[in-house]
Motif scaffolding. Structure first.
Motif, PDB file in Angstrom:
ATOM      1  N   ASP A  36      44.445  43.434  42.288  1.00  0.00           N
ATOM      2  CA  ASP A  36      45.332  43.429  41.137  1.00  0.00           C
ATOM      3  C   ASP A  36      44.576  43.088  39.866  1.00  0.00           C
ATOM      4  O   ASP A  36      44.829  43.646  38.807  1.00  0.00           O
ATOM      5  N   ALA A  40      51.396  29.592  37.674  1.00  0.00           N
ATOM      6  CA  ALA A  40      52.330  30.496  36.984  1.00  0.00           C
ATOM      7  C   ALA A  40      53.640  29.809  36.610  1.00  0.00           C
ATOM      8  O   ALA A  40      54.433  30.369  35.860  1.00  0.00           O
ATOM      9  N   ALA A  85      40.764  46.378  30.488  1.00  0.00           N
ATOM     10  CA  ALA A  85      40.123  45.641  29.393  1.00  0.00           C
ATOM     11  C   ALA A  85      38.764  46.250  29.066  1.00  0.00           C
ATOM     12  O   ALA A  85      38.344  46.279  27.917  1.00  0.00           O
ATOM     13  N   GLU A 107      46.326  53.532  26.020  1.00  0.00           N
ATOM     14  CA  GLU A 107      45.793  52.403  26.778  1.00  0.00           C
ATOM     15  C   GLU A 107      44.436  51.939  26.268  1.00  0.00           C
ATOM     16  O   GLU A 107      44.003  50.841  26.591  1.00  0.00           O
ATOM     17  N   ARG A 141      55.202  40.478  39.163  1.00  0.00           N
ATOM     18  CA  ARG A 141      54.685  41.528  40.032  1.00  0.00           C
ATOM     19  C   ARG A 141      55.257  41.490  41.436  1.00  0.00           C
ATOM     20  O   ARG A 141      55.417  42.506  42.089  1.00  0.00           O
ATOM     21  N   PHE A 176      48.827  31.408  23.767  1.00  0.00           N
ATOM     22  CA  PHE A 176      47.591  31.257  22.990  1.00  0.00           C
ATOM     23  C   PHE A 176      47.807  31.627  21.532  1.00  0.00           C
ATOM     24  O   PHE A 176      48.670  32.431  21.201  1.00  0.00           O
ATOM     25  N   PHE A 187      42.849  24.858  32.876  1.00  0.00           N
ATOM     26  CA  PHE A 187      41.704  25.696  32.526  1.00  0.00           C
ATOM     27  C   PHE A 187      40.421  24.889  32.408  1.00  0.00           C
ATOM     28  O   PHE A 187      39.336  25.430  32.496  1.00  0.00           O
ATOM     29  N   ARG A 211      42.040  34.043  30.878  1.00  0.00           N
ATOM     30  CA  ARG A 211      42.913  32.902  31.176  1.00  0.00           C
ATOM     31  C   ARG A 211      44.347  33.342  31.404  1.00  0.00           C
ATOM     32  O   ARG A 211      45.037  32.784  32.262  1.00  0.00           O
ATOM     33  N   SER A 212      44.799  34.336  30.630  1.00  0.00           N
ATOM     34  CA  SER A 212      46.151  34.860  30.875  1.00  0.00           C
ATOM     35  C   SER A 212      46.264  35.347  32.314  1.00  0.00           C
ATOM     36  O   SER A 212      47.243  35.070  33.001  1.00  0.00           O
ATOM     37  N   ALA A 213      45.247  36.098  32.748  1.00  0.00           N
ATOM     38  CA  ALA A 213      45.276  36.637  34.108  1.00  0.00           C
ATOM     39  C   ALA A 213      45.328  35.504  35.123  1.00  0.00           C
ATOM     40  O   ALA A 213      46.117  35.533  36.074  1.00  0.00           O
ATOM     41  N   ARG A 214      44.494  34.479  34.917  1.00  0.00           N
ATOM     42  CA  ARG A 214      44.496  33.345  35.856  1.00  0.00           C
ATOM     43  C   ARG A 214      45.831  32.614  35.824  1.00  0.00           C
ATOM     44  O   ARG A 214      46.367  32.222  36.860  1.00  0.00           O
ATOM     45  N   ASN A 215      46.370  32.444  34.606  1.00  0.00           N
ATOM     46  CA  ASN A 215      47.626  31.717  34.462  1.00  0.00           C
ATOM     47  C   ASN A 215      48.749  32.387  35.257  1.00  0.00           C
ATOM     48  O   ASN A 215      49.577  31.723  35.882  1.00  0.00           O
ATOM     49  N   PHE A 216      48.774  33.715  35.238  1.00  0.00           N
ATOM     50  CA  PHE A 216      49.832  34.423  35.953  1.00  0.00           C
ATOM     51  C   PHE A 216      49.417  34.796  37.372  1.00  0.00           C
ATOM     52  O   PHE A 216      50.040  35.630  38.014  1.00  0.00           O
ATOM     53  N   GLY A 217      48.349  34.177  37.839  1.00  0.00           N
ATOM     54  CA  GLY A 217      47.952  34.357  39.227  1.00  0.00           C
ATOM     55  C   GLY A 217      47.507  35.767  39.582  1.00  0.00           C
ATOM     56  O   GLY A 217      47.657  36.193  40.726  1.00  0.00           O
ATOM     57  N   VAL A 218      46.952  36.501  38.618  1.00  0.00           N
ATOM     58  CA  VAL A 218      46.475  37.854  38.917  1.00  0.00           C
ATOM     59  C   VAL A 218      45.098  37.730  39.556  1.00  0.00           C
ATOM     60  O   VAL A 218      44.169  37.204  38.939  1.00  0.00           O
ATOM     61  N   PHE A 231      48.096  41.590  26.647  1.00  0.00           N
ATOM     62  CA  PHE A 231      47.107  42.632  26.903  1.00  0.00           C
ATOM     63  C   PHE A 231      47.320  43.832  25.972  1.00  0.00           C
ATOM     64  O   PHE A 231      48.368  44.468  26.019  1.00  0.00           O
ATOM     65  N   PRO A 240      45.192  26.628  36.958  1.00  0.00           N
ATOM     66  CA  PRO A 240      46.346  27.273  36.332  1.00  0.00           C
ATOM     67  C   PRO A 240      47.433  27.588  37.357  1.00  0.00           C
ATOM     68  O   PRO A 240      47.141  27.800  38.532  1.00  0.00           O
ATOM     69  N   VAL A 245      40.781  34.540  26.357  1.00  0.00           N
ATOM     70  CA  VAL A 245      42.247  34.418  26.458  1.00  0.00           C
ATOM     71  C   VAL A 245      42.806  35.409  27.473  1.00  0.00           C
ATOM     72  O   VAL A 245      43.752  35.074  28.195  1.00  0.00           O
ATOM     73  N   HIS A 246      42.218  36.603  27.555  1.00  0.00           N
ATOM     74  CA  HIS A 246      42.730  37.568  28.538  1.00  0.00           C
ATOM     75  C   HIS A 246      42.397  37.120  29.956  1.00  0.00           C
ATOM     76  O   HIS A 246      43.210  37.243  30.867  1.00  0.00           O
ATOM     77  N   ARG A 305      44.698  45.653  36.934  1.00  0.00           N
ATOM     78  CA  ARG A 305      45.542  45.323  35.784  1.00  0.00           C
ATOM     79  C   ARG A 305      44.791  44.720  34.617  1.00  0.00           C
ATOM     80  O   ARG A 305      45.270  44.737  33.503  1.00  0.00           O
ATOM     81  N   VAL A 306      43.633  44.108  34.890  1.00  0.00           N
ATOM     82  CA  VAL A 306      42.941  43.407  33.805  1.00  0.00           C
ATOM     83  C   VAL A 306      41.523  43.932  33.577  1.00  0.00           C
ATOM     84  O   VAL A 306      41.224  44.445  32.502  1.00  0.00           O
ATOM     85  N   TYR A 329      52.878  49.674  22.048  1.00  0.00           N
ATOM     86  CA  TYR A 329      51.672  48.924  22.382  1.00  0.00           C
ATOM     87  C   TYR A 329      51.421  47.859  21.322  1.00  0.00           C
ATOM     88  O   TYR A 329      51.742  48.061  20.154  1.00  0.00           O
ATOM     89  N   TRP A 332      46.142  46.684  26.168  1.00  0.00           N
ATOM     90  CA  TRP A 332      46.139  47.975  26.869  1.00  0.00           C
ATOM     91  C   TRP A 332      47.466  48.251  27.571  1.00  0.00           C
ATOM     92  O   TRP A 332      47.629  49.271  28.217  1.00  0.00           O
TER      93      TRP A 332
END
Lengths: 249, 251
Positions: free
Chosen positions: A157, B78, A166, A241, B104, B84, B58, A146-153, B90, B76, A143-144, A161-162, B131, B92
């Motif tokens: 970056d 944005a 992580a 963190e 960003r 999910f 995905f 996919r989240s990164a891919r979804n937001f174009g990271v 995240f 994917p 999921v993390h 960021r990930v 957090y 962290w």
């Protein structure tokens, strides 16, 4: 008393040690009291501090260099299959070689001194750090990712960021293991190929008149510093963190 | 119906199992209108989550295509955000940094304005520096919804987003989601296996059969929000959905 207190257990072992010295009855094996006097002698001779500093210096620089190379390398190898296919077999092939086996080459390359020591500590800590970081990146949850891919990271970056955050809890665990190994290895390296440091102090005490009281006293110092190093590096686990990474284990 | 937004054309998906293809989804044709709220309802393992993952880019379909605004989905994007079940936020990063993830490229003053507004919208003001570890399940899910809304997406994919929450929190999250949907005019595809959840949320409920997942029927829910869960119409729709799922309504 529900539990045996640690102090009581330590005293029990010390008493057994003392008893054993009496049974053996020779002058070589130091009693706890001999060891204490040996420790006082080391402190008063001023020599102890120089050797502690020498050992810590090698460990610090070797360890920092290993972290500086191992963490980025582990991130890349863990993330990219293409890089992993090329690089991972070499890493896995070098990993089982004891850092001690590198001592002759280290001395040949760097001579007797800090350079060889730093190199050996680098070798000792590099593999736990790199392999630990690789495993951490591979374990990043779907999921993390996919989240990164979804937001174009992506690109740098993505690492900043990930991947790095992580993996950080597990990276800290591998740093902890690596520092423990480094502290073991520096003593061994100094016993064989250096002319300063706590390992050298042990060899010197043996060669200069079989001073086993100084040897055992130095062993206690090595143990105490090892504990302090572990306590210090564990402080990294408390940051906001990374605390999440230790909650459910 | 409004202009078609997300269109599934003959979407099928096979998984490899023991060397043989296993059909998970079969020939799904569905058109979701712009600003529509559609629930995908079906038993576990019917492929409804797979369908959502295909729409989200995905996973690739074995056959067929998904088009959004006429363009086939390649990966994917944005502009269409996935929420999910197992917390994609995240751990962290603080609540603030999580919500700012998709912003960003904006100036820091813009980021500041949008993140602040979105956090307020989901009722998390005062928790900006917290957090996720310190938040309850419901609050974590609000963070995830806020992270999605911050980028002003035109489609939200929600994969059983409230599945891990207790039943009371789930109810209040649903009414908040309706409030947000009405104010944002966003298209929502919401996967659930909970019949009541689908009736409370959707304008249309797409019912899937067991594997291989096929659309068994599409049931419109023509009830105004807030919906009266005790009304006879609600009961009728519920009976119909249970009938389609092949389950007896009484226990």
């Amino acid at each position: 008393m529900k539990v045996l207190s640690p102090v009581a257990f330590g005293l029990l072992l010390t008493a057994l040690w003392w008893l054993a010295c009496g049974v053996k009855g020779d002058e070589i094996m130091p009693t706890p009291l001999d060891t204490l006097y040996g420790f006082v002698e080391l402190v008063e001779s001023q020599r102890l501090w120089g050797d502690i500093v020498a050992s810590l210096f090698r460990v610090t620089w070797g360890f920092l260099l290993a972290a500086g190379v191992g963490i980025p390398l582990g991130l890349v190898v863990g993330w990219s299959n293409r890089v992993s296919v090329a690089v991972n077999p070499t890493i896995q092939g070098l990993r089982p070689i004891s850092p001690i086996a590198w001592i002759p080459l280290a001395i040949y390359w760097f001579g007797i001194g800090d350079g060889a020591g730093i190199f050996l500590i680098f070798v000792a800590s590099f593999f736990p750090i790199t392999v630990g970081t690789m495993a951490a990146v591979r374990g990043i949850s779907l999921v993390h990712q996919r989240s990164a891919r979804n937001f174009g990271v992506r690109g740098l970056d993505l690492f900043r960021r990930v991947l790095l955050p992580a993996a950080m809890p597990q990276i800290i665990t591998s740093l902890r293991i690596a520092l423990g190994v480094a502290w073991l290895v520096v003593v061994a390296a100094e016993m064989v190929g250096m002319d300063s440091g706590l390992g050298y102090l042990i060899m010197d005490a043996r060669n200069a008149g079989a001073r086993y009281d100084l040897i055992v006293a130095t062993m206690f110092v090595i143990g105490a510093i090892g504990i302090v190093l572990d306590v210090l590096i564990r402080k990294l686990e408390r940051f906001d963190e990374v605390r999440w990474g230790y909650e459910n284990r | 119906m409004s202009r078609p937004k997300v269109v599934f054309e003959g979407v099928s998906k096979d998984f490899e199992k023991d060397g043989a293809p296993l059909a998970v989804l079969q020939d799904v044709d569905l058109s979701v209108g712009e600003g529509e709220f559609v629930c995908l309802l079906g038993p576990s393992g019917c492929g409804k989550s797979t369908l959502l993952n295909i729409a989200g880019g995905f996973e690739a379909p074995t056959r067929g295509t998904v088009r959004i605004d006429g363009e086939p989905v390649q990966g994917p994007d944005a502009r269409r955000v996935f929420v999910f079940q197992e917390y994609g936020i995240f751990p962290w990063a603080s609540v603030w940094d999580n919500v700012a993830l998709g912003l960003r490229h904006l100036s820091s003053s813009e980021q500041h304005r949008i993140v602040g507004e979105t956090i307020e919208m989901v009722g998390l003001s005062g928790f900006e520096r917290t957090y996720p570890m310190e938040l309850s399940g419901g609050m974590k899910q609000r963070v995830e919804v806020a992270r999605a809304l911050a980028v002003s997406p035109d489609v939200l994919y929600m994969d059983e987003p409230f599945g891990a929450l207790d039943s009371l929190t789930r109810l209040s999250m649903r009414s908040e989601l309706i409030r947000i949907w009405k104010s944002r005019k966003v298209t929502i595809l919401f996967v659930t296996h909970d019949v009541d959840e689908s009736i409370q949320l959707a304008e249309r409920v797409v019912v899937f059969s067991e594997r291989p997942g096929k659309i068994a029927d599409i049931v419109p829910v023509d009830l105004e929000h807030p919906r009266d869960l005790g009304s006879p119409e609600y009961g009728q729709i519920k009976n119909r959905l249970y009938g389609l799922l092949g389950v007896s309504h009484s226990v």
